[in-house]
Design an enzyme around this catalytic site. Structure first.
Site, PDB file in Angstrom:
ATOM      1  N   GLU A   1       0.772  -1.238   0.000  1.00 31.25           N
ATOM      2  CA  GLU A   1       0.000   0.000   0.000  1.00 31.25           C
ATOM      3  C   GLU A   1       0.808   1.298   0.000  1.00 31.25           C
ATOM      4  O   GLU A   1       0.734   2.089   0.958  1.00 31.25           O
ATOM      5  CB  GLU A   1      -0.978  -0.016   1.192  1.00 31.25           C
ATOM      6  CG  GLU A   1      -1.960  -1.172   1.098  1.00 31.25           C
ATOM      7  CD  GLU A   1      -3.094  -1.129   2.116  1.00 31.25           C
ATOM      8  OE1 GLU A   1      -2.989  -0.384   3.108  1.00 31.25           O
ATOM      9  OE2 GLU A   1      -4.097  -1.839   1.903  1.00 31.25           O
TER      10      GLU A   1
ATOM     11  N   GLU B   1      -5.348  -8.521  -0.741  1.00 32.72           N
ATOM     12  CA  GLU B   1      -6.146  -8.331   0.479  1.00 32.72           C
ATOM     13  C   GLU B   1      -7.588  -8.059   0.089  1.00 32.72           C
ATOM     14  O   GLU B   1      -7.854  -7.264  -0.810  1.00 32.72           O
ATOM     15  CB  GLU B   1      -5.678  -7.088   1.275  1.00 32.72           C
ATOM     16  CG  GLU B   1      -4.366  -7.230   1.968  1.00 32.72           C
ATOM     17  CD  GLU B   1      -4.011  -6.001   2.839  1.00 32.72           C
ATOM     18  OE1 GLU B   1      -4.905  -5.178   3.165  1.00 32.72           O
ATOM     19  OE2 GLU B   1      -2.832  -5.868   3.163  1.00 32.72           O
TER      20      GLU B   1
HETATM   21  C1  GLC Z   1      -3.730  -2.712   5.209  1.00 32.44           C
HETATM   22  C2  GLC Z   1      -3.074  -2.225   6.418  1.00 32.44           C
HETATM   23  C3  GLC Z   1      -3.494  -3.079   7.589  1.00 32.44           C
HETATM   24  C4  GLC Z   1      -4.989  -2.990   7.734  1.00 32.44           C
HETATM   25  C5  GLC Z   1      -5.632  -3.467   6.460  1.00 32.44           C
HETATM   26  C6  GLC Z   1      -7.118  -3.258   6.499  1.00 32.44           C
HETATM   27  O1  GLC Z   1      -3.095  -3.864   4.856  1.00 32.44           O
HETATM   28  O2  GLC Z   1      -1.697  -2.281   6.259  1.00 32.44           O
HETATM   29  O3  GLC Z   1      -2.877  -2.657   8.761  1.00 32.44           O
HETATM   30  O4  GLC Z   1      -5.442  -3.764   8.808  1.00 32.44           O
HETATM   31  O5  GLC Z   1      -5.133  -2.791   5.335  1.00 32.44           O
HETATM   32  O6  GLC Z   1      -7.399  -1.915   6.741  1.00 32.44           O
END
Ligand code: GLC
Length: 351
Positions: A168, A285
């Protein structure tokens, strides 16, 4: 426009050919035998993030320390890949030569070993190096030195260890980020010519900014990545680190046609990027925070996974055992409804 990538039709064949080959490659140090990047990207299927552990300032600060049994648990649940977020910057000297703490390195070796011993693929990244974005010119040499050490240490590992340059990137524009990539990538490539390297765009790995990446044309071992948290007011309701997110509490995701369409549009764009750039793409993610209601979280997660599957987009759920978690560490049990949203045929935990 969305069209089915012909490569995806050959996927089962590649998987057989390639996964068979990988196990015999476990001692390989010569990356000339590494498969092409599309075959490497199949290693990223059905992943989970071990979030909040090794990217906390110190492991344990955010409540979770990795345990060997977690690797057994995720393997038994059906995951094939682990993404391991790592805050290298908290364990490297501030000044040249920016040496990484040997004990921390051993901890990462341990995590890689635990994954690969079980046949899990693993992605290690560089997470939460926020100083890098506050002052890129000051921190670029340290960023490069960290990757120099990490990539040379793991150069003899098999192809099922992949690197992700930076989680990110934010508060910098794409031109700057492109320049930073051009500086750090040759360092990784000097020891790892064919290892899969994963790179996302700015704005916190947004899909929109992915299209502004200018990756070196000659490097055919790169994988694009983005994070999927749409709609943000649903996935991040009540998230303590997002100012104002308390006001979003109670936001549901009902799976209306408009809600579904927003996600389909994102995923179609991801496929467009893949086709236009002739590079694989990975959702590193996606997840909804535990303050959202469980039925909505399950509906949202299930919808994304099913939509990724027919598009052959590999994914990694955020995350295993913390605030977005699939596994309740205190009660030692899976959230079975959420786990079944990822794996509909998952029956009973084997461990
Ligand atoms: C990103 C951040 C992490 C957070 C996630 C969801 O990966 O680095 O810390 O929990 O996004 O917001």
């Amino acid at each position: 426009m969305l069209a089915l990538n012909p490569l995806s039709l050959l996927r089962p064949f590649f998987s057989l050919l390639f996964f068979g080959g990988l196990s015999s490659m476990s001692l390989a140090s010569d990356q000339s035998s590494f498969p092409d990047i599309f075959r490497q990207s199949y290693l990223l299927e059905q992943g989970v993030n071990f979030g909040n552990a090794l990217e906390a300032p110190q492991e344990g600060d955010w409540g979770i320390r990795l345990e060997e049994r977690y690797f057994d648990l995720i393997k038994a649940a059906g995951f094939k890949t682990v993404r391991l977020p790592v805050r290298w910057s908290a364990h490297a000297q501030e000044k040249p030569p920016y040496t990484i703490d040997p004990a921390f390195f051993e901890r990462i070796d341990w995590a890689i070993d635990k994954a690969t011993e079980r046949g899990l693929n693993i992605v290690i990244n560089l997470h939460h190096y926020d100083e890098l974005f506050k002052n890129p010119s000051v921190h670029q040499p340290r960023f490069s030195a960290i990757w120099e050490q990490v990539s040379s240490r793991y150069q003899n590992r098999p192809a099922n260890l992949l690197f992700e340059l930076c989680n990110e990137p934010h508060d910098i524009d794409s031109d700057r980020w492109n320049q930073m990539i051009l500086e750090v990538l040759p360092i990784v490539r000097s020891t790892n010519p064919r290892r899969g390297v994963i790179i996302g765009g700015t704005d916190w790995n947004s899909l929109k900014k992915l299209s502004e990446l200018k990756l070196p044309e000659s490097d055919r071992y790169l994988i694009g990545t983005f994070h999927l948290y749409a709609p943000f007011k649903f996935t991040h309701q009540g998230a303590e680190w997002i100012p104002g997110s308390k006001a979003w509490l109670g936001t549901q995701w009902l799976g209306s046609s408009e809600e579904k369409e927003c996600i389909r549009i994102e995923l179609d764009h991801a496929v467009d990027w893949w086709e236009k750039n002739r590079r694989p793409i990975w959702i590193g993610e996606f997840g909804a925070y535990s303050k959202a209601d469980l039925p909505s979280r399950c509906r949202w997660t299930e919808f994304i996974v099913r939509e990724c599957e027919w598009r052959h987009l590999p994914w990694a759920y955020w995350e295993f055992g913390a605030g977005f978690g699939l596994y309740d560490r205190l009660q030692k049990k899976w959230n079975l409804l959420l786990l079944r949203a990822l794996f509909p045929f998952f029956a009973f935990p084997k461990v």
